[in-house]
Design a protein around this motif. Structure first.
Motif, PDB file in Angstrom:
ATOM      1  N   MET A   1      -2.585  17.989  18.938  1.00  0.00           N
ATOM      2  CA  MET A   1      -2.548  17.490  17.589  1.00  0.00           C
ATOM      3  C   MET A   1      -3.930  16.933  17.253  1.00  0.00           C
ATOM      4  O   MET A   1      -4.484  16.143  17.981  1.00  0.00           O
ATOM      5  N   SER A   2      -4.492  17.379  16.146  1.00  0.00           N
ATOM      6  CA  SER A   2      -5.799  16.925  15.708  1.00  0.00           C
ATOM      7  C   SER A   2      -5.685  15.544  15.085  1.00  0.00           C
ATOM      8  O   SER A   2      -5.030  15.357  14.072  1.00  0.00           O
ATOM      9  N   ARG A   3      -6.325  14.598  15.696  1.00  0.00           N
ATOM     10  CA  ARG A   3      -6.262  13.228  15.182  1.00  0.00           C
ATOM     11  C   ARG A   3      -7.184  13.035  13.987  1.00  0.00           C
ATOM     12  O   ARG A   3      -7.068  12.057  13.269  1.00  0.00           O
ATOM     13  N   GLU A   4      -8.109  13.977  13.764  1.00  0.00           N
ATOM     14  CA  GLU A   4      -9.052  13.848  12.657  1.00  0.00           C
ATOM     15  C   GLU A   4      -8.345  13.841  11.310  1.00  0.00           C
ATOM     16  O   GLU A   4      -8.845  13.270  10.353  1.00  0.00           O
ATOM     17  N   CYS A   5      -7.198  14.484  11.217  1.00  0.00           N
ATOM     18  CA  CYS A   5      -6.491  14.609   9.942  1.00  0.00           C
ATOM     19  C   CYS A   5      -5.395  13.566   9.773  1.00  0.00           C
ATOM     20  O   CYS A   5      -4.653  13.628   8.802  1.00  0.00           O
ATOM     21  N   TRP A   6      -5.254  12.659  10.698  1.00  0.00           N
ATOM     22  CA  TRP A   6      -4.212  11.654  10.572  1.00  0.00           C
ATOM     23  C   TRP A   6      -4.463  10.782   9.354  1.00  0.00           C
ATOM     24  O   TRP A   6      -5.600  10.503   8.989  1.00  0.00           O
ATOM     25  N   THR A   7      -3.376  10.324   8.775  1.00  0.00           N
ATOM     26  CA  THR A   7      -3.477   9.390   7.657  1.00  0.00           C
ATOM     27  C   THR A   7      -3.841   8.006   8.204  1.00  0.00           C
ATOM     28  O   THR A   7      -3.676   7.735   9.403  1.00  0.00           O
ATOM     29  N   PRO A   8      -4.313   7.105   7.325  1.00  0.00           N
ATOM     30  CA  PRO A   8      -4.602   5.742   7.799  1.00  0.00           C
ATOM     31  C   PRO A   8      -3.379   5.073   8.440  1.00  0.00           C
ATOM     32  O   PRO A   8      -3.516   4.358   9.436  1.00  0.00           O
ATOM     33  N   ALA A   9      -2.195   5.325   7.891  1.00  0.00           N
ATOM     34  CA  ALA A   9      -0.992   4.701   8.469  1.00  0.00           C
ATOM     35  C   ALA A   9      -0.725   5.235   9.878  1.00  0.00           C
ATOM     36  O   ALA A   9      -0.367   4.468  10.774  1.00  0.00           O
ATOM     37  N   HIS A  10      -0.902   6.530  10.089  1.00  0.00           N
ATOM     38  CA  HIS A  10      -0.697   7.078  11.434  1.00  0.00           C
ATOM     39  C   HIS A  10      -1.765   6.572  12.407  1.00  0.00           C
ATOM     40  O   HIS A  10      -1.472   6.340  13.586  1.00  0.00           O
ATOM     41  N   TRP A  11      -2.999   6.393  11.929  1.00  0.00           N
ATOM     42  CA  TRP A  11      -4.036   5.808  12.791  1.00  0.00           C
ATOM     43  C   TRP A  11      -3.642   4.393  13.206  1.00  0.00           C
ATOM     44  O   TRP A  11      -3.804   4.002  14.366  1.00  0.00           O
ATOM     45  N   ALA A  12      -3.144   3.616  12.250  1.00  0.00           N
ATOM     46  CA  ALA A  12      -2.737   2.241  12.554  1.00  0.00           C
ATOM     47  C   ALA A  12      -1.591   2.234  13.571  1.00  0.00           C
ATOM     48  O   ALA A  12      -1.580   1.420  14.499  1.00  0.00           O
ATOM     49  N   VAL A  13      -0.629   3.146  13.409  1.00  0.00           N
ATOM     50  CA  VAL A  13       0.479   3.251  14.375  1.00  0.00           C
ATOM     51  C   VAL A  13      -0.078   3.638  15.743  1.00  0.00           C
ATOM     52  O   VAL A  13       0.294   3.037  16.760  1.00  0.00           O
ATOM     53  N   GLU A  14      -0.947   4.624  15.789  1.00  0.00           N
ATOM     54  CA  GLU A  14      -1.529   5.080  17.061  1.00  0.00           C
ATOM     55  C   GLU A  14      -2.217   3.935  17.797  1.00  0.00           C
ATOM     56  O   GLU A  14      -2.182   3.862  19.018  1.00  0.00           O
ATOM     57  N   ASN A  15      -2.837   3.048  17.043  1.00  0.00           N
ATOM     58  CA  ASN A  15      -3.546   1.909  17.643  1.00  0.00           C
ATOM     59  C   ASN A  15      -2.658   0.680  17.801  1.00  0.00           C
ATOM     60  O   ASN A  15      -3.154  -0.387  18.163  1.00  0.00           O
ATOM     61  N   GLU A  16      -1.367   0.839  17.525  1.00  0.00           N
ATOM     62  CA  GLU A  16      -0.399  -0.260  17.614  1.00  0.00           C
ATOM     63  C   GLU A  16      -0.871  -1.488  16.843  1.00  0.00           C
ATOM     64  O   GLU A  16      -0.706  -2.628  17.276  1.00  0.00           O
ATOM     65  N   ASP A  17      -1.453  -1.230  15.677  1.00  0.00           N
ATOM     66  CA  ASP A  17      -1.943  -2.302  14.812  1.00  0.00           C
ATOM     67  C   ASP A  17      -0.886  -2.573  13.744  1.00  0.00           C
ATOM     68  O   ASP A  17      -0.956  -2.073  12.619  1.00  0.00           O
ATOM     69  N   ALA A  18       0.116  -3.346  14.125  1.00  0.00           N
ATOM     70  CA  ALA A  18       1.240  -3.629  13.234  1.00  0.00           C
ATOM     71  C   ALA A  18       0.794  -4.341  11.958  1.00  0.00           C
ATOM     72  O   ALA A  18       1.375  -4.122  10.894  1.00  0.00           O
TER      73      ALA A  18
END
Length: 138
Positions: A1-18
């Motif tokens: 899965m290409s992380r370059e196209c993730w939305t800001p919300a998915h990036w925040a989830v990926e980084n566990e930044d609640a």
């Protein structure tokens, strides 16, 4: 899965930044958004579970709870058909299972959602990785 196209919300989830997840949702991000075959909620459950396993730290349910508090649909399956409960059960994410179970059995539905969850819990759950491979092979 290409992380370059993730939305800001998915990036925040990926980084566990609640906190960032909460801010983005408060600013209008869709709590049921799907990106690269995963909903925000299923992504959060996978990340929380993987993070605890890989880093040998206690399980967290913070991101999952923030998403649910902002209206994420606890029954929304990802495009592969995996529900948040499916993934929480597979990963042994008991905190998420308990939270989803309590939410689905909530007042006002006459116990209908709860009976679906109880029936769901009684079924065997193969792992999502083999599950996804089997689904993609269809």
């Amino acid at each position: 899965m290409s992380r370059e196209c993730w939305t800001p919300a998915h990036w925040a989830v990926e980084n566990e930044d609640a906190d960032a997840v909460g801010r983005l949702l408060a600013e209008g991000a869709d709590p049921d958004e799907v990106c690269h075959g995963t909903t925000l909620l299923t992504h959060a459950i996978e990340v929380e579970s993987d993070g605890a396993l890989q880093n040998r730290r206690p399980l967290s349910v913070r991101t999952t709870a923030v998403l649910l508090a902002h209206g994420a649909n606890p029954e929304l399956a990802d495009p592969d058909g995996d529900t948040p409960l499916d993934l929480a059960l597979y990963y042994g994410h008991d905190l998420a299972v308990d939270l989803l179970h309590a939410l689905l059995e909530g007042p006002g539905d006459g116990g209908r959602a709860g009976s679906r969850v109880v029936g769901h819990l009684a079924r065997p759950h193969p792992g999502p990785r083999s599950w996804r491979l089997a689904r993609r092979a269809r």
